[in-house]
Design a protein around this motif. Structure first.
Motif, mmCIF file in Angstrom:
data_model
loop_
_atom_site.group_PDB
_atom_site.id
_atom_site.type_symbol
_atom_site.label_atom_id
_atom_site.label_comp_id
_atom_site.label_asym_id
_atom_site.label_seq_id
_atom_site.Cartn_x
_atom_site.Cartn_y
_atom_site.Cartn_z
ATOM 1 N N ILE A 210 0.859 -1.194 0.000
ATOM 2 C CA ILE A 210 0.000 0.000 0.000
ATOM 3 C C ILE A 210 0.891 1.239 0.000
ATOM 4 N N ALA A 211 0.536 2.230 -0.820
ATOM 5 C CA ALA A 211 1.360 3.442 -0.931
ATOM 6 C C ALA A 211 0.489 4.678 -0.867
ATOM 7 N N ASP A 212 1.061 5.717 -0.285
ATOM 8 C CA ASP A 212 0.403 7.021 -0.239
ATOM 9 C C ASP A 212 0.949 7.834 -1.413
ATOM 10 N N ILE A 213 0.122 8.043 -2.428
ATOM 11 C CA ILE A 213 0.594 8.666 -3.673
ATOM 12 C C ILE A 213 -0.127 9.990 -3.917
ATOM 13 N N ARG A 361 -15.723 0.085 -11.005
ATOM 14 C CA ARG A 361 -14.748 -0.984 -11.222
ATOM 15 C C ARG A 361 -15.429 -2.235 -11.771
ATOM 16 N N ALA A 362 -16.587 -2.574 -11.222
ATOM 17 C CA ALA A 362 -17.324 -3.752 -11.690
ATOM 18 C C ALA A 362 -17.647 -3.625 -13.179
ATOM 19 N N GLU A 363 -18.044 -2.423 -13.591
ATOM 20 C CA GLU A 363 -18.350 -2.186 -15.008
ATOM 21 C C GLU A 363 -17.106 -2.340 -15.865
ATOM 22 N N VAL A 364 -16.003 -1.759 -15.410
ATOM 23 C CA VAL A 364 -14.743 -1.832 -16.156
ATOM 24 C C VAL A 364 -14.313 -3.282 -16.343
ATOM 25 N N LEU A 365 -14.344 -4.066 -15.251
ATOM 26 C CA LEU A 365 -13.914 -5.461 -15.333
ATOM 27 C C LEU A 365 -14.812 -6.280 -16.247
ATOM 28 N N LYS A 492 -6.801 -1.826 -11.949
ATOM 29 C CA LYS A 492 -5.571 -2.273 -11.305
ATOM 30 C C LYS A 492 -5.471 -1.933 -9.817
ATOM 31 N N PHE A 493 -6.217 -0.881 -9.378
ATOM 32 C CA PHE A 493 -6.023 -0.404 -8.010
ATOM 33 C C PHE A 493 -7.339 -0.160 -7.276
ATOM 34 N N ARG A 522 -3.650 0.494 -3.361
ATOM 35 C CA ARG A 522 -3.172 -0.888 -3.320
ATOM 36 C C ARG A 522 -3.673 -1.617 -4.567
ATOM 37 N N ARG A 523 -3.041 -2.727 -4.895
ATOM 38 C CA ARG A 523 -3.440 -3.510 -6.061
ATOM 39 C C ARG A 523 -4.810 -4.151 -5.821
ATOM 40 N N VAL A 524 -5.578 -4.285 -6.902
ATOM 41 C CA VAL A 524 -6.894 -4.952 -6.806
ATOM 42 C C VAL A 524 -6.674 -6.420 -6.478
#
Length: 524
Positions: A210-213, A361-365, A492-493, A522-524
């Motif tokens: 996990i990163a703070d970006i 995200r559900a739509e994208v996937l 992806k995230f 974080r990664r999905v």
């Protein structure tokens, strides 16, 4: 000999005095008499507004009202001992532009005010907005102060010019942004975005999952890369210095006040900075253009601009180089600034409203089926489109659309005299409860489930890309870029707002997050 010298001296003194007198009369007319005449013509038609002060217009009132609201807000935060506001309020127009809100309540949806010598008609009446949107006359142009006082940033390109010069530029540039051309840029958008996301993946992995970006700079870099490659065949590294200087120039110019008379022999430190940056940007664009033309003659947007520069004829006094530079500036600013800012706001909102992040995200996937998005998938991402539209509604990059009466022109029974600038309040119209319902200040993408016509009582109240004949030529490119960026990020995230995020929209010529947007990713 002495008499001749005395006579010559007297003649010189007389000429100088005459020159000063003519100059003084010109200043008196342009700074005092002309603004008075323009206001009088509107007053006779029942248009009211705050009384302007000498030379400064209503600038002192604007500063006074703004400071009062700012002090009240700071007192409220101090009173409740809050460093971070838990609830994100989207009703920012009343805090950034409190004077406009106050005058709207005092004088109605259509009123006049002055910024220095600039006389402005505030057109907040939706019926007047509809009339203006239907106007195709070249008598409705862009305010002259844009080229005079913001010229270092935009020049006389398509976004700031008027009349036949604007029509010529639109004829050249608009076809390059039609949907069929935008579809051809899709794989490029995917490649550029994927490259940025790899860097995020590496950072997340290095920081333990996990990163703070802080996403703003990365999104600006991505937008710059996209616009450079899509329109000019170059990459961000070639234009990086130009983009960074644009960003510096934007920040400096956002602190300057419009409408105050400036004289070349009384330049302030800021004026000198602006002039220096303008020269540097102009010379760098000319150099990039020259390098490009020496290596290829591909029929891209740059090549079309080059050909258009040869055919300006008597349209203006623009040199071919300035024509090219000014239009490149417009495209750089539009592609680099507004898309990146909207992407930042979109991700902030998706982080603040996890239920919408999950839906998108559900739509994208589902649409991408584990692969990369294609034109068909992008076109059918309805939820993502709704999120972007709601973001543009709440946080339009430009808070007001500007027009100018190049000649006397009539809208909704009001004769607007030549010389009056018209401001259409995009941000306020897009959050007006009478037009959008009681939840006008809330984030609710569902309102766009049946399109713009179903979201608002009057569709003309949704104008984040401008409207009418001068609607933004790059809107299809911008929407597609945003869909691609958000689609790939969502695939992806997972992300949430960092505890350090401070919600503070600010006007820096564009409405942007004052302190940037920080996300826990974080990664999905």
């Amino acid at each position: 000999m002495g008499e001749e010298q005395n006579l010559a001296a007297k003649i010189i003194v007389s000429v100088l005095l005459g020159g000063f007198l003519v100059f003084g009369l010109h200043l008196y007319d342009s700074l005092i008499l002309k603004p008075k005449r323009l206001r009088s013509k509107l007053q006779k038609q029942g248009i009211r507004g705050p009384s302007p002060s000498f030379l400064l217009g209503n600038i002192p009132d604007m500063k006074k009202i703004h400071l009062k609201v700012q002090a009240a807000a700071e007192t409220n935060i101090s009173k409740h001992h809050m460093k971070n506001v838990d609830h994100i309020s989207h009703a920012w127009p009343s805090t950034i532009f409190p004077y406009l809100e106050q005058w709207r309540h005092e004088y109605g949806p259509v009123f006049m005010f002055s910024i220095g010598s600039i006389q402005i008609l505030w057109a907040g009446d939706i019926e007047m907005v509809k009339d203006i949107g239907l106007c195709t006359s070249l008598n409705l142009g862009k305010p002259s102060y844009i080229t005079k006082e913001r010229g270092a940033l935009v020049g006389q390109g398509i976004a700031s010019s008027s009349g036949t010069l604007w029509a010529h530029q639109r004829k050249i540039i608009a076809p390059e942004f039609y949907m069929d051309k935008v579809k051809g840029m899709l794989s490029l958008m995917v490649d550029c975005t994927t490259s940025m996301l790899r860097a995020w993946e590496i950072r997340i992995e290095n920081e333990g999952g996990i990163a703070d970006i802080k996403i703003d700079k990365d999104l600006r870099t991505l937008s710059g890369d996209l616009i450079s490659k899509a329109c000019f065949g170059s990459n961000y590294l070639e234009g990086e210095e130009i983009f960074l200087k644009f960003r510096t120039l934007q920040k400096i110019m956002s602190k300057t006040t419009l409408g105050i008379p400036k004289f070349r022999f009384f330049r302030s430190k800021i004026d000198r900075q602006i002039c220096k940056l303008e020269k540097e940007i102009n010379s760098m664009i000319v150099r990039v253009v020259k390098q490009r033309t020496e290596t290829t003659h591909e029929k891209d947007l740059l090549q079309m601009i080059l050909e258009g520069a040869k055919n300006t004829g008597d349209l203006s006094d623009l040199s071919p180089d300035k024509f090219i530079v000014d239009n490149c500036k417009t495209i750089y600013i539009g592609g680099y600034g507004t898309v990146a800012i909207t992407a930042s706001w979109s991700l902030m909102l998706l982080a603040a409203y996890p239920e919408w992040q999950a839906r998108a995200r559900a739509e994208v996937l589902e649409m991408c089926k584990g692969g990369l998005p294609d034109a068909n998938a992008i076109r059918n991402m309805k939820t993502l489109a709704m999120v972007i539209q709601e973001t543009l509604r709440l946080y339009p990059p430009v808070p007001a659309v500007t027009r100018a009466a190049v000649q006397d022109i009539k809208f909704k029974d009001i004769l607007i005299p030549e010389g009056i600038d018209i401001w259409i309040p995009v941000a306020m119209l897009q959050q007006h409860p009478d037009l959008w319902g009681p939840d006008a200040h809330e984030f609710n993408p569902e309102r766009f489930s049946h399109g713009i016509s179903g979201a608002c009582k009057i569709p003309q109240a949704f104008i984040p890309f401008g409207f009418g004949a001068r609607v933004c030529v790059g809107q299809h490119l911008a929407m597609t870029e945003l869909k691609v960026m958000l689609c790939l990020i969502l695939s992806k995230f997972c992300f949430s707002l960092s505890p350090t995020y401070r919600h503070s929209p600010v006007d820096r010529l564009f409405i942007e997050p004052e302190h940037g947007v920080r996300l826990h990713m974080r990664r999905v």
